[in-house]
Design a protein around this motif. Structure first.
Motif, PDB file in Angstrom:
ATOM      1  N   ARG A 171      38.483  13.034 -23.592  1.00 16.26           N
ATOM      2  CA  ARG A 171      38.021  11.702 -23.930  1.00 16.26           C
ATOM      3  C   ARG A 171      39.142  10.667 -23.947  1.00 16.26           C
ATOM      4  O   ARG A 171      38.963   9.563 -23.415  1.00 16.26           O
ATOM      5  CB  ARG A 171      37.289  11.735 -25.277  1.00 16.26           C
ATOM      6  CG  ARG A 171      36.538  10.476 -25.633  1.00 16.26           C
ATOM      7  CD  ARG A 171      35.351  10.274 -24.720  1.00 16.26           C
ATOM      8  NE  ARG A 171      35.546   9.116 -23.863  1.00 16.26           N
ATOM      9  CZ  ARG A 171      34.828   8.861 -22.776  1.00 16.26           C
ATOM     10  NH1 ARG A 171      33.887   9.706 -22.396  1.00 16.26           N
ATOM     11  NH2 ARG A 171      35.058   7.803 -22.047  1.00 16.26           N
ATOM     12  N   ASP A 175      39.020   7.392 -21.586  1.00 14.83           N
ATOM     13  CA  ASP A 175      39.006   6.049 -22.180  1.00 14.83           C
ATOM     14  C   ASP A 175      40.050   5.147 -21.525  1.00 14.83           C
ATOM     15  O   ASP A 175      39.788   3.969 -21.264  1.00 14.83           O
ATOM     16  CB  ASP A 175      39.262   6.127 -23.686  1.00 14.83           C
ATOM     17  CG  ASP A 175      38.038   6.584 -24.464  1.00 14.83           C
ATOM     18  OD1 ASP A 175      36.910   6.511 -23.923  1.00 14.83           O
ATOM     19  OD2 ASP A 175      38.201   7.020 -25.619  1.00 14.83           O
ATOM     20  N   ASP A 220      31.069   6.398 -17.746  1.00 15.21           N
ATOM     21  CA  ASP A 220      32.325   5.659 -17.672  1.00 15.21           C
ATOM     22  C   ASP A 220      32.406   4.847 -16.384  1.00 15.21           C
ATOM     23  O   ASP A 220      33.495   4.491 -15.934  1.00 15.21           O
ATOM     24  CB  ASP A 220      33.509   6.628 -17.776  1.00 15.21           C
ATOM     25  CG  ASP A 220      33.651   7.209 -19.179  1.00 15.21           C
ATOM     26  OD1 ASP A 220      33.644   6.418 -20.140  1.00 15.21           O
ATOM     27  OD2 ASP A 220      33.745   8.441 -19.305  1.00 15.21           O
TER      28      ASP A 220
END
Length: 307
Positions: A171, A175, A220
């Motif tokens: 993650r 990000d 994403d």
């Protein structure tokens, strides 16, 4: 399971949404079924656009396309799609990155496999393409972008080389990749205020907000992102602002946000600043999800930024 390259054209008759679904004919059914549970790399050919290899995702399952004989849908595993930080060309120094597209002397093949919309991708080729598109040290690159460390310190810091798939699922790494692509798409300008602010070191003030959160099966993809200032990001996440079904008009929960705050924070005219590239504009379905599940529904009990 096998890894694949999937050809994608934005103007194709096939209704692809790379972060959600890949539409393909029966010709490729066996190849795509063999890749269920494994990773694929998306490729846009030069004739359709300049992107080359541009994203990675994981196939969750394959289903017949409803109402269309001979067509199938590869459903993308939620949370697996990730655009490349750097788009990767098919040829580097005149040689293909896919070994199946190379002649024995390393020169590019013509016809045949080159024209296939679905191609098997050996593990070594997959790793090579991913490492070019999503560098191992992307987090360090971003951390040092506006606050460079002394050269001797940077040289001494070794990058921990995680296995490719492990990196794709981390993650914190995802990000950073998402933030870089969203802010770049909006030219580091807040989509709602229109402001492009930087601190003394040149660091952009704007943040990258997921429209549909990852924990709610959001992706994403840049099309699931908005570049927003810190305060507007906070308001968006708490349902105080959203975007109308025209994908442009900014909605404000007027009974919760004072009018003078709206006047200070939202650009005149109340419309989004959209990315220059239409392929990066917010997806209508993501905006609809936010309107129906977040806008006006979250009760904020703590202090507000303007309170």
């Amino acid at each position: 399971m096998v890894k694949l390259v999937l050809l994608h054209k934005a103007d194709s008759i096939y209704e692809d949404e790379p972060d959600v679904v890949y539409d393909f004919p029966r010709t490729y059914l066996k190849a795509v079924e063999a890749a269920v549970g494994d990773w694929v790399v998306y490729y846009e050919p030069v004739k359709a656009g300049p992107r080359g290899y541009f994203a990675v995702a994981k196939i969750e399952r394959v289903i017949p396309k409803p109402g269309v004989e001979g067509r199938f849908l590869a459903m993308i595993e939620p949370g697996s799609f990730l655009p490349f930080d750097r788009e990767v060309p098919r040829l580097i120094h005149g040689r293909p990155l896919e070994t199946s597209l190379s002649e024995p002397d390393g020169t590019p093949k013509r016809g045949g496999a080159v024209q296939l919309a679905v191609r098997r991708l050996p593990e070594a080729d997959f790793a090579r393409i991913i490492n070019l598109g999503l560098p191992q040290d992307l987090e360090r690159i971003e951390a040092a972008r506006y606050d460079p460390r002394p050269a001797e310190f940077a040289e001494a810091a070794d990058v921990f080389h995680r296995p490719v798939v492990e990196r794709l699922m981390r993650r914190p790494y995802r990000d950073v990749a998402f933030r870089r692509k969203v802010r770049e798409a909006y030219s580091y300008r807040c989509a709602m205020s229109g402001l492009m602010l930087r601190n003394g070191g040149g660091r952009p003030e704007v943040q990258a907000a997921h429209i549909r959160p990852v924990e709610q099966q959001g992706s994403d993809s840049v099309r699931n992102g908005l570049a927003l200032s810190g305060t507007l990001h906070w308001m968006f996440d708490r349902g105080l602002i959203s975007v109308a079904d025209d994908c442009r008009t900014i909605l404000v929960s007027r009974n919760k946000v004072p009018g003078d705050v709206v006047d200070r924070l939202i650009r005149p005219g109340g419309e989004l600043c959209l990315p220059k590239d239409p392929q990066n504009t917010p997806h209508p379905e993501n905006l609809r999800w936010h309107r129906e599940n977040v806008f006006g529904q979250i009760v904020e009990t703590g202090p507000t930024p303007w309170g």
